[in-house]
Scaffold this motif. Sequence first.
Motif, PDB file in Angstrom:
ATOM      1  N   ARG A 240       0.803  -1.214   0.000  1.00 33.95           N
ATOM      2  CA  ARG A 240       0.000   0.000   0.000  1.00 33.95           C
ATOM      3  C   ARG A 240       0.840   1.271   0.000  1.00 33.95           C
ATOM      4  NH1 ARG A 240      -4.301   1.969   4.612  1.00 33.95           N
ATOM      5  NH2 ARG A 240      -2.428   2.876   5.499  1.00 33.95           N
ATOM      6  N   THR A 264      -8.472  -2.564 -11.377  1.00 28.67           N
ATOM      7  CA  THR A 264      -9.608  -2.778 -10.481  1.00 28.67           C
ATOM      8  C   THR A 264     -10.596  -1.621 -10.590  1.00 28.67           C
ATOM      9  OG1 THR A 264      -7.959  -3.782  -9.044  1.00 28.67           O
ATOM     10  CG2 THR A 264     -10.170  -3.603  -8.175  1.00 28.67           C
ATOM     11  N   THR A 295      -4.833   0.253  -1.639  1.00 30.11           N
ATOM     12  CA  THR A 295      -4.464   0.401  -3.051  1.00 30.11           C
ATOM     13  C   THR A 295      -5.689   0.280  -3.955  1.00 30.11           C
ATOM     14  OG1 THR A 295      -2.360  -0.626  -2.483  1.00 30.11           O
ATOM     15  CG2 THR A 295      -2.908  -0.497  -4.814  1.00 30.11           C
ATOM     16  N   ALA A 296      -6.411  -0.828  -3.829  1.00 27.85           N
ATOM     17  CA  ALA A 296      -7.566  -1.055  -4.712  1.00 27.85           C
ATOM     18  C   ALA A 296      -8.710  -0.106  -4.341  1.00 27.85           C
ATOM     19  CB  ALA A 296      -8.014  -2.508  -4.615  1.00 27.85           C
ATOM     20  N   ASP A 326     -11.870   2.751   6.575  1.00 24.33           N
ATOM     21  CA  ASP A 326     -10.695   1.884   6.686  1.00 24.33           C
ATOM     22  C   ASP A 326     -10.599   1.426   8.143  1.00 24.33           C
ATOM     23  OD1 ASP A 326      -8.334   1.390   4.431  1.00 24.33           O
ATOM     24  OD2 ASP A 326      -7.639   1.048   6.477  1.00 24.33           O
ATOM     25  N   ASN A 405      -9.987 -10.805  -2.330  1.00 21.14           N
ATOM     26  CA  ASN A 405      -9.531 -12.120  -2.778  1.00 21.14           C
ATOM     27  C   ASN A 405      -8.467 -12.633  -1.823  1.00 21.14           C
ATOM     28  OD1 ASN A 405     -11.048 -12.020  -5.194  1.00 21.14           O
ATOM     29  ND2 ASN A 405      -9.476 -10.783  -6.181  1.00 21.14           N
ATOM     30  N   ALA A 448     -16.177  -9.102 -10.702  1.00 22.16           N
ATOM     31  CA  ALA A 448     -15.429  -7.846 -10.829  1.00 22.16           C
ATOM     32  C   ALA A 448     -13.984  -8.130 -10.454  1.00 22.16           C
ATOM     33  CB  ALA A 448     -16.022  -6.756  -9.950  1.00 22.16           C
ATOM     34  N   ASN A 450     -10.044  -7.716 -11.972  1.00 26.15           N
ATOM     35  CA  ASN A 450      -9.345  -6.964 -13.020  1.00 26.15           C
ATOM     36  C   ASN A 450      -8.933  -7.845 -14.213  1.00 26.15           C
ATOM     37  OD1 ASN A 450      -7.129  -8.203 -11.733  1.00 26.15           O
ATOM     38  ND2 ASN A 450      -6.832  -6.382 -10.443  1.00 26.15           N
TER      39      ASN A 450
END
Length: 540
Positions: A240, A264, A295-296, A326, A405, A448, A450
């Motif tokens: 990150r 993404t 990040t995503a 977060d 994931n 969904a 990438n």
Amino acid sequence: MKYTGLDLLNNHFLNKGTAFTKEERKDNKIEGLLPPFVQTLDQQVEQAYENYSNKDTFLAKRMYLMDLFNENVTLFYKLFSEHVNEFMPVVYDPTIADTIENYSHFFLDPQNAAYLSIDDQDDIEATLKNVSAGRDIKLIVVTDGEGILGIGDWGVQGVDISVGKLMVYTAAAGVDPKSVLPVVLDAGTNRKELLADDLYMGNHHERVTGDKYYNFVDKFVETAENLFPDMYLHFEDFGRSNAANILNKYKDQILTFNDDIQGTGIITLAGILGALNISKEKLTDQVYLSFGAGTAGAGITKRIFDAMVEEGLSEDEARKHFYLVDKQGLLFDDTEDLTPEQKPFTRQRSEFSNADELTNLEAVVKAVHPTILVGTSTQPGTFTEGVITEMAAHTERPIIFPLSNPTKLAEAKAEDLLKWTDGKALIATGIPVEPVEYNGVTYHIGQANNALVYPGLGLGSMAVNAKILSDGMINKAAHSLGGIVDPTQPGAAVLPPVSKLDEFSMTVAVGVAQQAIDEKLTDAKDAKQAVADIKWEPKY
Ligand SMILES: NC(=O)c1ccc[n+]([C@@H]2O[C@H](COP(=O)([O-])OP(=O)(O)OC[C@H]3O[C@@H](n4cnc5c(N)ncnc54)[C@H](O)[C@@H]3O)[C@@H](O)[C@H]2O)c1
Ligand SMILES: O=C(O)C[C@H](O)C(=O)O
Ligand SMILES: [Mn+2]
């Protein structure tokens, strides 16, 4: 250079195995080195698929396929292309997570990857030359293994994500496997169990950070650019604190792409557009909540924000539609440890009478009434029944995307989301999910991931050798996935099915190539032709 004899059979790009004809066997000094009957590629595929099908577990199937890849690339991709839907979860996510976690113990073959060590930076050029062996490299996927999927830091073992992502490029979009190179940057690992494991194959020290790390990345990028000037450079699963920095450093200089941020973002926007096509609602009416703003999460947020601005909102108006949650809870402008990517989307405490209580997802959902909830938190099961029923109480067709994931980290299961919302939720998941039966309707669940978009995006960019990957090209990709699913069917998916991946990858590729031409980022003239010219097919 002409390969003959065992050198030919051992070259996985050139090997045809039992499909070498009698004449080829004579010409290449391999007569008698194979069983006498000459097979067709189709027969080889039939035989390999039978073997594959006899393996009991995804892991065993994957290992069989990796062996096949190491033997005969053409056969591997012919087989893969005939079973894309079935093979994706085996070659790629989620099974790939198991092989990354156990890489040093399972190890059999380096799979033509480049292993670059922060401790041997003088070797970078030699390594890239050795591994490419004269091949014209057009695509590199590089990882440093720090942020693998949602499973964290796996050091050098992360190399498998570079290998796997590249396999999907070829299976989905026909990128020539001779033109690709998987790379891992080994800057150490902070995973104690790896450092303590004698069999761990990477550097046995903690991650090197700061200038020394960034100089290492720089040296790799510069050397690779010099050796392969037409290369498309794909960054995958960096941590990150580095992923966005690296992207921002290079994105206006070279043709480069960060999958977790940009890929993404594209696929999630495409999924949201697909969902709105079903609910007949407008993007600019949505309230967006990102659960997990790393990040995503931050990458997706920026892409949806840009889409709202394109649809006519001012930046200030658009920003009001976004909430980030977060670890700290809802992110406020005075929250500690904000990342630069989170800062533009923070809120003010004065907007809420109970700001101090907004430290968990359910409280935030109650307070802001999101219409879209996207999970990139790595926290399994966090989209609870309480969270979802609260969300569904304030919006007719809640858009809910648990994207973490692999499977074990997903924020929710599609069948639960349908049950808790009485079939109203418009869902996409990160990993493939079987259709769900609920109240007599078969719900198809969009994926969904990438992987549905990065192959076409890369192929289109490479086909015209675009100078950079522009926002326009990214945007074009996001808008290229519509029109495949019939939104009027009950239970329609928000994204097209993976079984049509090769088809829509071409739509994405041509759209992206055309956009590059329109933006004068290339000298190419004909997008369709350029894509057709570069596309590889598995045949002898
Ligand atoms: N479907 C896709 O295509 C796709 C693409 C990229 C990433 N992902 C998935 O998204 C997840 C995140 O990936 P990333 O690269 O953004 O990782 P990351 O580490 O950059 O981000 C994860 C974020 O979640 C936050 N988080 C941790 N615990 C939390 C909690 N209890 N509540 C709220 N937030 C919490 C972290 O602080 C961090 O900001 C992974 O599981 C990854 O597999 C999916
Ligand atoms: O690898 C995937 O399946 C998608 C994504 O890049 C991730 O990091 O989870
Ligand atoms: Mn990733």
